[in-house]
Design an enzyme around this catalytic site. Sequence first.
Site, mmCIF file in Angstrom:
data_model
loop_
_atom_site.group_PDB
_atom_site.id
_atom_site.type_symbol
_atom_site.label_atom_id
_atom_site.label_comp_id
_atom_site.label_asym_id
_atom_site.label_seq_id
_atom_site.Cartn_x
_atom_site.Cartn_y
_atom_site.Cartn_z
ATOM 1 N N HIS A 26 34.982 -37.429 -48.575
ATOM 2 C CA HIS A 26 35.731 -38.383 -49.391
ATOM 3 C C HIS A 26 36.028 -39.626 -48.578
ATOM 4 C CE1 HIS A 26 39.871 -38.284 -47.660
ATOM 5 N NE2 HIS A 26 39.466 -37.112 -47.194
ATOM 6 N N CYS A 27 36.317 -40.723 -49.270
ATOM 7 C CA CYS A 27 36.781 -41.944 -48.623
ATOM 8 C C CYS A 27 38.166 -42.253 -49.170
ATOM 9 C CB CYS A 27 35.797 -43.088 -48.844
ATOM 10 S SG CYS A 27 35.557 -43.531 -50.568
ATOM 11 N N MET A 28 38.544 -43.526 -49.215
ATOM 12 C CA MET A 28 39.899 -43.878 -49.626
ATOM 13 C C MET A 28 40.131 -43.699 -51.120
ATOM 14 S SD MET A 28 42.765 -44.984 -48.401
ATOM 15 C CE MET A 28 44.317 -45.691 -48.957
ATOM 16 N N VAL A 70 43.018 -39.205 -53.486
ATOM 17 C CA VAL A 70 41.749 -38.503 -53.292
ATOM 18 C C VAL A 70 41.836 -37.485 -52.165
ATOM 19 C CG1 VAL A 70 40.807 -40.245 -51.720
ATOM 20 C CG2 VAL A 70 39.247 -38.827 -53.073
#
Length: 671
Positions: A26-28, A70
């Site tokens: 995942h990222c931001m 997230v």
Amino acid sequence: MAKYTEDAGKLLDLVGGKENISAVTHCMTRMRFVLVDEGKADVKAIEELPSAKGTFTQAGQFQVIIGNDVADFYQEFTKISGIEGVSKEAAKAAAGANQNPAQRIMGILGEIFAPLIPALICGGLILGFRNIIGEVNFFTDGGVFDLEHGTKSIADMWTFWNAMYNFLWIIGEAVFHMLPVGICWSVTRKMGTTPILGIVLGLTLVSPQLLNGFSVATASPEDIAAHTYDFGFYSFLGTGYQGQVIASLMAAFVLVGLEKFFTRITPEVVRMIVVPFMSLVPAVFIAHLVVGPIGWAIGDAIANAVQWGLDSNFRVLFAALFGLLYAPLVMTGLHHMTNAIDSQMVSIYEYTTLWPMIALSNIAQGSAVLAMTVLQKKNDRAQQVNIPACISCYLGVTEPALFGVNLKYKFPLVCGMIGSALAAMVCTGFGVKALSIGVGGIPGILSIRFDYWLIFAACMLIAIVVPFVLTLIVGGKQLTASERGLAVAGAPAAGGGATVMVEVTADAPAADAAPAVPGSLVAPLSGTVKPIDEMPDPVFSSKCMGDGLCIEPAADACEVVAPADAEVAVTMPASNHAVGLRLANGMELLIHVGIDTVDMGGDGFTCYVAQGDHVQAGQRLLSFDQDKIRAAGHPTVTAFVVSAPGQARDISFAAGTDAVAGETAVVDFKA
């Protein structure tokens, strides 16, 4: 039950189950999946999940937009699925495995050449200028302007321009003759080995101790003897590989393979000594004894085919083939072989019919890029490459256009090749002759014999119009809304209706500089403020993360500050490229520096706050290095988004202004 347990379980089923997931990270703002079969993902059902704000696929990754939470969603997803999360680099590697060999090769080439584009653009402009002032004979010995019988150039006539012509070659030589150095550095950087070893290997390919690669065809026996290395049992001619791409790429990958092999088998305690020596020295010998000769053999084969085509009765058909394939030859570096043929023809016949086709190919590829600048006029990210690449191409250097634009989208390359083929057929059919070589692109007409100027001008018109029109037509159908810099105004209708795309032109009145007060937010970053629609990223420009602004950082901007008194809701400790804030009225903000900067792994970023901290307006949150972001191939434009309004009402955004971080009010609302 945790907040996202239900949605995480549903998402697992909707992406095709655990067995359909190769990797997940995942990222931001989004979950990033590498799926075995993307066709098994139920996109429509995924986008109907309460937690999901949208989906899209990019670079082999299926991405589900979640938002500021997230990280929490990711934790619950991995717990439910039993899948161990991976690093972003591992996810990218897994995504590459989903691509076919041609896609992987093109992707690797693109990442190798992307860092070289700025130097190629600069060198192209310089060479174009040098060609005009020093390679075209405008004047006769008596100083009379005469293109047809002139024997002196501008540099020959004036001392100042002669010095300028000679001095600028220092830069031109560094960019193009020394290109193997940059290629070897970029390959080792891309493949995760030691860049300085790549630089040294590249320097050995262009060493002044070797016979210059551009001089081999005209070298005297004395030169050959002076550059021959005799080991007793074996001798070879020490040839430089100035400007050569294939030999450089092959040599660099040999170095990469050797370094990875010896790193794997060498004990760590002696690795610093053993690995560089055992990698570099054999790589240099292999480069000069194996890779180099193979590269020259390939080049000679192509050169002989070109010479046969020019002498045959099928020269018009050959011209079509040459015009079609010249641009791909440039991408391999084999186009340098044509210089030897051109030089030989000029020395024997005092003209060449090959060089005019080369100039037309330059123009055709530049015209395809020109059409891309029209198609992507709202895409600031693309225009940063398109415009200088087009100028460079029209001046005769096509590498920036080919690697930076046309190869990336593919159809502009093909459209340029078609236009080049048509122009080359007309040019060769009428026997257009050039008096010299070196002047490419639009200035190439200056090297054409004056009595062929009208015919060549008509060929130039073909090379401009055909690729431009074809690229506009194909691009209008092939480019997505985000690639064109357009905003998605509506989703497809239930009956399969088309998505409506509109150009974003609204600019709100600029807000006066003002301190932070209740009901307003100040700019978190100094720079030019634009509507979020102009953010060259579909997640932000489509406003699925919320409405807001994007800020192009000022040249000296390096810090992100708090736009108001707030609590730090989320940070990205692994990358430090973004931060989420929550105001007392429940308004949630997201500040995201650059695009895809999560891939940098925190290099060039520093975060000064932690989740749960309370910050005041103007307090430093992040710092970043613009040069490192650009060197990594990412735009620096920063998203400033209201991801949740909380109790705020009547939120308005001020775009079209130059803001000062911590001072200029850019968002107004009623608390």
